[in-house]
Scaffold this active site. Structure first.
Site, PDB file in Angstrom:
ATOM      1  N   GLU A  93       0.830  -1.202   0.000  1.00  0.00           N
ATOM      2  CA  GLU A  93       0.000   0.000   0.000  1.00  0.00           C
ATOM      3  C   GLU A  93       0.867   1.255   0.000  1.00  0.00           C
ATOM      4  O   GLU A  93       1.905   1.290   0.643  1.00  0.00           O
ATOM      5  CB  GLU A  93      -0.835   0.061   1.279  1.00  0.00           C
ATOM      6  CG  GLU A  93      -1.870  -1.008   1.385  1.00  0.00           C
ATOM      7  CD  GLU A  93      -2.573  -0.967   2.737  1.00  0.00           C
ATOM      8  OE1 GLU A  93      -2.729   0.123   3.305  1.00  0.00           O
ATOM      9  OE2 GLU A  93      -2.954  -2.050   3.198  1.00  0.00           O
ATOM     10  N   CYS A 334      -2.417   1.932   8.315  1.00  0.00           N
ATOM     11  CA  CYS A 334      -1.464   0.969   7.747  1.00  0.00           C
ATOM     12  C   CYS A 334      -2.067  -0.416   7.603  1.00  0.00           C
ATOM     13  O   CYS A 334      -2.569  -0.974   8.570  1.00  0.00           O
ATOM     14  CB  CYS A 334      -0.269   0.792   8.657  1.00  0.00           C
ATOM     15  SG  CYS A 334       0.513   2.284   9.114  1.00  0.00           S
TER      16      CYS A 334
END
Ligand code: SAH
Length: 346
Positions: A93, A334
């Protein structure tokens, strides 16, 4: 077949390859420019490189390129979260954020993480593998090319513990800031760590110009051990000593990140003891309202409480800011996007 990851190599290392291939030395600079300035991931687009050389490079020195799997934009604040697929189908990501001063990008340094912080989504499936320098670079390059932008600052605060991938991290920083490459100022690069002391000491020597952020999250060793198991190996007092040494050695201010978790680390006593712990250090505290994570049952402290916590630190003259919460609507904490994608695939 060599299969060397050319995007992770320095100009000098590319020169060695070029010399072996009996080509003129200047080709190394040309290649480095195509890769790091023009950010080209397809050799065929390199107009001034002879075809015969390209044919060899394509086979033995492949250029890695990240593949965009999905892109989620937060309509309210313009934050964009990218999910990229690597060559071996692993996922990472990257988050692009827009500030008044320009774009900031939050990149991942590992696939997964083994640090085991209890509030973090990235560590749930453990560490899958280290990211290569090229894979860290490409998170930036792909987005800059696609959006036709120049990113102002890079934070290594996505999935992974950067100081648990030390050599690749340092190579990444040196390549990204190389004057013949992307030439991003090291002062615009921030590395965030849960506190791997040995490597904090090494950063002070290897790349002292960068910004260091420490995820602290508690002023008490025992409590910190519960939420951040790295504290077992590197106790809090030793970490604070290492930080103090770091600021003296580099002259650089350290940022302490403190994610406020309702009922865990957010009462006023915590604030007072945090101020005591940091008193006199060249530092700054960044308060982060915790992002709730599907797999975890922590809740964020409420707004008024965060402000009161800040007041305690302000009173003790510890410079403190509250992080603007970006990307709330797109799972920007996250590891959340990756976890959701993996779940959906099952
Ligand atoms: N491993 C590094 C960098 C990645 S985490 C580190 O520990 O610093 C980046 C920051 O986000 C850290 O401060 C981390 O503690 C924090 N964080 C992780 N999960 C979070 C969550 N759910 N809500 C708020 N902050 C979180």
């Amino acid at each position: 077949m060599n299969n060397v990851d050319i995007k992770s190599l320095t100009i000098e290392e590319i020169e060695q390859i070029i010399i072996k291939l009996k080509q003129p030395r200047f080709r190394a600079k040309q290649l480095f420019n195509w890769i790091h300035v023009k950010k080209i991931s397809n050799y065929r687009e390199m107009k001034n490189i002879p075809y015969a050389l390209i044919d060899i490079l394509m086979i033995d020195y492949p250029l890695i390129a990240l593949n965009e799997v999905s892109k989620h934009e937060d309509n309210k604040d313009g934050t964009v979260k990218y999910l990229f697929e690597l060559k071996d189908k692993q996922l990472v990501e990257t988050v692009l954020m827009k500030y008044k001063y320009g774009y900031s990008i939050c990149i991942s340094s590992q696939v997964g993480c083994k640090m085991g912080c209890t509030f973090c989504a990235s560590t749930i499936g453990g560490l899958k593998r280290q990211l290569l320098p090229s894979e860290m670079l490409d998170q930036i390059y792909v987005i800059e090319r696609k959006m036709d932008i120049q990113i102002h600052s890079v934070v290594v605060m996505g999935t992974g513990e950067p100081l648990d991938n030390y050599d690749n991290l340092i190579r990444f920083i040196k390549l990204l800031s190389h004057e013949k490459g992307r030439h991003l100022s090291r002062r615009n690069i921030t590395v965030s760590t849960c506190g791997i002391i040995d490597n904090i000491n090494r950063i002070a020597i290897d790349v002292p110009q960068i910004n260091l952020a420490i995820s602290l999250h508690s002023p008490y060793n025992d409590k910190r051990k519960e939420i951040m198991p790295i504290t077992i190996k590197y106790p809090l007092n030793n970490l604070i000593q290492a930080c103090s040494y770091y600021t003296k050695k580099t002259g650089r201010r350290i940022t302490f990140e403190y994610s406020l978790i309702n009922g865990v680390n957010d009462d006023i006593e915590h604030g007072k003891d945090l101020a005591k712990l940091l008193k006199g250090m060249l530092c700054h505290v960044n308060l982060i309202p915790i992002n709730s994570v599907d797999e975890r049952d922590y809740l964020a402290a409420d707004k008024g409480h965060i402000l009161r916590f800040k007041e305690v630190l302000d009173k003790e003259k510890i410079p403190t800011t509250i992080r603007r919460s970006l990307g709330q609507n797109i799972d920007a904490a996250c590891g959340q996007l990756r976890n959701r994608h993996l779940k959906d695939q099952k």
